[in-house]
Write an enzyme that holds these catalytic residues in place. Structure first.
Site: not given
Ligand code: AMP
Length: 547
Positions: A185, A330, A439, A444
């Protein structure tokens, strides 16, 4: 009583077997790191991936060993994934945008035995190899003629390595629950955590991702995965395109608007997937050069929120349908995709756009719910927003080596760290990361919604919103803007543009202009860095409240 059906373990090698036998003639086209365009077929790729497997066995690689890959999307990278998994080893994707210390951490944590590396990234590994005691050798993804002079110990030329073999090889018959891929991650706090995909989770996820209402790739499609194989399992495309028999167009190292446009047109691409920043570059290129798109029909956009203007431009100016997608490392990584349910095609245009702004409905194999701070489930009414929890067979169960804590609650729900609404029809919309939500007076405010509106202003190149301390309301939104080149846009012009597009109390209390907004290695805005940068920022409304 047991069913009477064959036991056919879900191994990713089966995907490539299928691509070879059912779609052997289909093309894989690559813009190579060396420069020229390379073309061959699934049949060629299949034989060469088996040669990779034979070569790995000769190098002493065993089942369960981790093999790093630090590479662009190319045919050699694809062959490597199948070769590695074909001997029961585990591909470990390395993101070249990580800092050197982070790369050292994940390579040594994963105990990578070999690293397959593109020419571009050889200098990165040369700089850190002294700290990579676990790595026995480096396979450079090129041919003999392009081998660089390198200080990497035990540097092996990829083409030389596989040329000694004949491709006569049976994939290792590992357990379908055996580890297959490893991706860390890119969290902004603490050490990166290892997400370990199994063969079974990858195959199940491939099937789910290829549903007609999901990415829905077909043999008739020409697919350009701009999403890199080094991030979030390439949104499954390295598996789902071969499973469908789609033509694959691999972009190599060049993601700029012109390079992507060239491939889209020359290879008659019909479907592509990327994060919003890549599409911004393409749209600017199309506009600046007065270009049209002749074959592209559909794009999946995710990784961060897709702005409204992007959906509109693709649709109105180029006839391309945008499928908003959400997921995370994940989750293998796809969670939701926004495709329409019956009747929605007749909705008024504005209502359709508002629906497309949502991240979409769960694909089969993903269960999701939203809860309040006490874990109580919230209604699916499109208004209540809370913590987004997910579970399913391609969702993390624990992190590699147990480092990163226990990610599940007692009912196996995984907290995504996102805050979201779910509407009556099951469409989820991300409001924010839980740590980024603002907040204000007990309510929110969604930083994502504000950013989406702000980037709709023609003079705004990029926007980020963070919460800043406020004596009366706890926190109020601060809008941080990068102007388009040459623009003289003012704070008041931007705020007045936003006025009728958001609730009055959501209006940012101030706007600051910066030259650059910091990004993470996966292209997301680094909100934590911005919060630090503006930690002592005094909003104009703060002094008014104090008076
Ligand atoms: P990663 O594991 O690096 O792919 O990051 C995942 C995170 O990216 C998610 O938990 C979201 O916070 C963000 N994310 C992924 N796709 C979107 C989307 N279409 N809109 C907003 N946030 C997103």
């Amino acid at each position: 009583m047991q069913g009477l059906m064959q036991d056919w373990p879900l191994l990713v090698g089966k995907v490539f077997d299928h691509a070879n036998t059912a779609h052997g003639e289909q093309e894989i086209v690559t813009r190579t790191v060396e420069g020229p365009i390379h073309r061959y077929t699934y049949r060629d790729a299949y034989v060469r991936s088996k040669k990779v497997a034979q070569a790995l066995l000769k190098l002493g690689v065993k089942e369960g060993d981790r093999i790093g890959t630090l590479a662009w999307n190319t045919y050699r990278h694809l062959e490597s994934w199948y070769g590695i998994t074909g001997v029961g080893a585990v591909y470990h994707t390395l993101n070249p945008r990580l800092f050197a210390e982070q790369l050292v951490y994940i390579i040594t944590h994963a105990e990578d035995k070999f690293i397959f590396v593109d020419l571009t990234f050889v200098p990165i590994l040369e700089g850190i190899q002294d700290q990579l005691g676990c790595v026995e050798g480096y396979v450079i993804l090129t041919d003999e003629a392009s081998m660089p002079a390198t200080s990497l110990k035990n540097a092996i030329c990829y083409e030389g390595l596989i040329s000694d073999h004949d491709g006569d090889f049976e994939w290792a018959a590992v357990d379908e629950k055996a580890a297959c891929g490893l991706c860390y991650t890119s969290g902004t706090t603490g050490n990166p955590k290892g997400v370990l995909y199994s063969h079974r989770s990858n195959v199940l996820h491939t099937l789910a991702a290829n549903g007609a209402d999901a990415m829905g790739m077909r043999a008739a499609d020409s697919v350009l995965p701009v999403v890199p194989m080094f991030h979030a399992n390439a949104w499954t495309i390295a598996f789902s395109a071969p499973a469908a028999g789609s033509k694959l167009v691999m972009p190599g190292a060049n993601m700029d608007g012109e390079s992507i446009y060239e491939l889209l047109e020359n290879e008659q691409v019909t479907f592509s997937a990327a994060v919003p920043t890549v599409w911004l570059m393409l749209l600017s290129y199309l506009e600046d050069n007065d270009k049209t798109l002749s074959s592209l029909r559909r794009v999946a956009i995710g990784g961060s929120a897709c702005p409204q203007m992007m959906i509109e431009k693709f649709q109105k100016n180029y006839g391309v349908d945008v499928v908003h997608a959400w997921g995370m490392t994940e989750m293998s990584p796809i969670g939701t995709l926004c495709t329409f349910k019956p009747g929605m095609e007749k909705w008024p245009a504005e209502q359709q756009i508002q629906q497309k702004l949502k991240q979409g409905r769960a694909i089969f194999t993903v269960e999701m719910k939203i809860t309040d701070d006490d874990g109580k489930e919230l209604p699916h009414d499109g208004k209540a927003f809370g913590h987004l929890l997910v579970r399913g067979p391609a969702i993390v169960n624990g992190y590699f080596k147990g480092e990163g804590g226990d990610p599940l609650d007692t009912d196996s729900w995984f907290d995504t760290g996102d805050v979201a609404t779910i509407d009556e029809l099951g469409y989820m919309q991300i409001t924010d990361r839980s740590k980024d939500v603002i907040k204000s007076g007990g309510e929110w405010i969604s930083s994502i919604d504000l950013e989406n509106v702000a980037v709709g202003h023609p003079d705004v190149a990029e926007a980020a919103v963070i919460g800043v301390a406020h004596p009366k309301w706890d926190e109020r939104p601060l809008l941080i803007v990068v102007k388009r080149e040459g623009s003289e846009v003012t704070k008041d012009e931007i705020l007045s543009y936003m006025t009728d597009k958001i609730a009055k109390w959501w209006m940012p209390d101030d706007v600051v202009f910066v030259d650059e907004i910091p990004h993470t290695a996966t292209g997301k805005i680094q909100k934590m860095a911005l919060r630090e940068q503006f930690s002592s920022y005094e909003l104009p409304t703060a002094s008014q409240a104090a008076e």
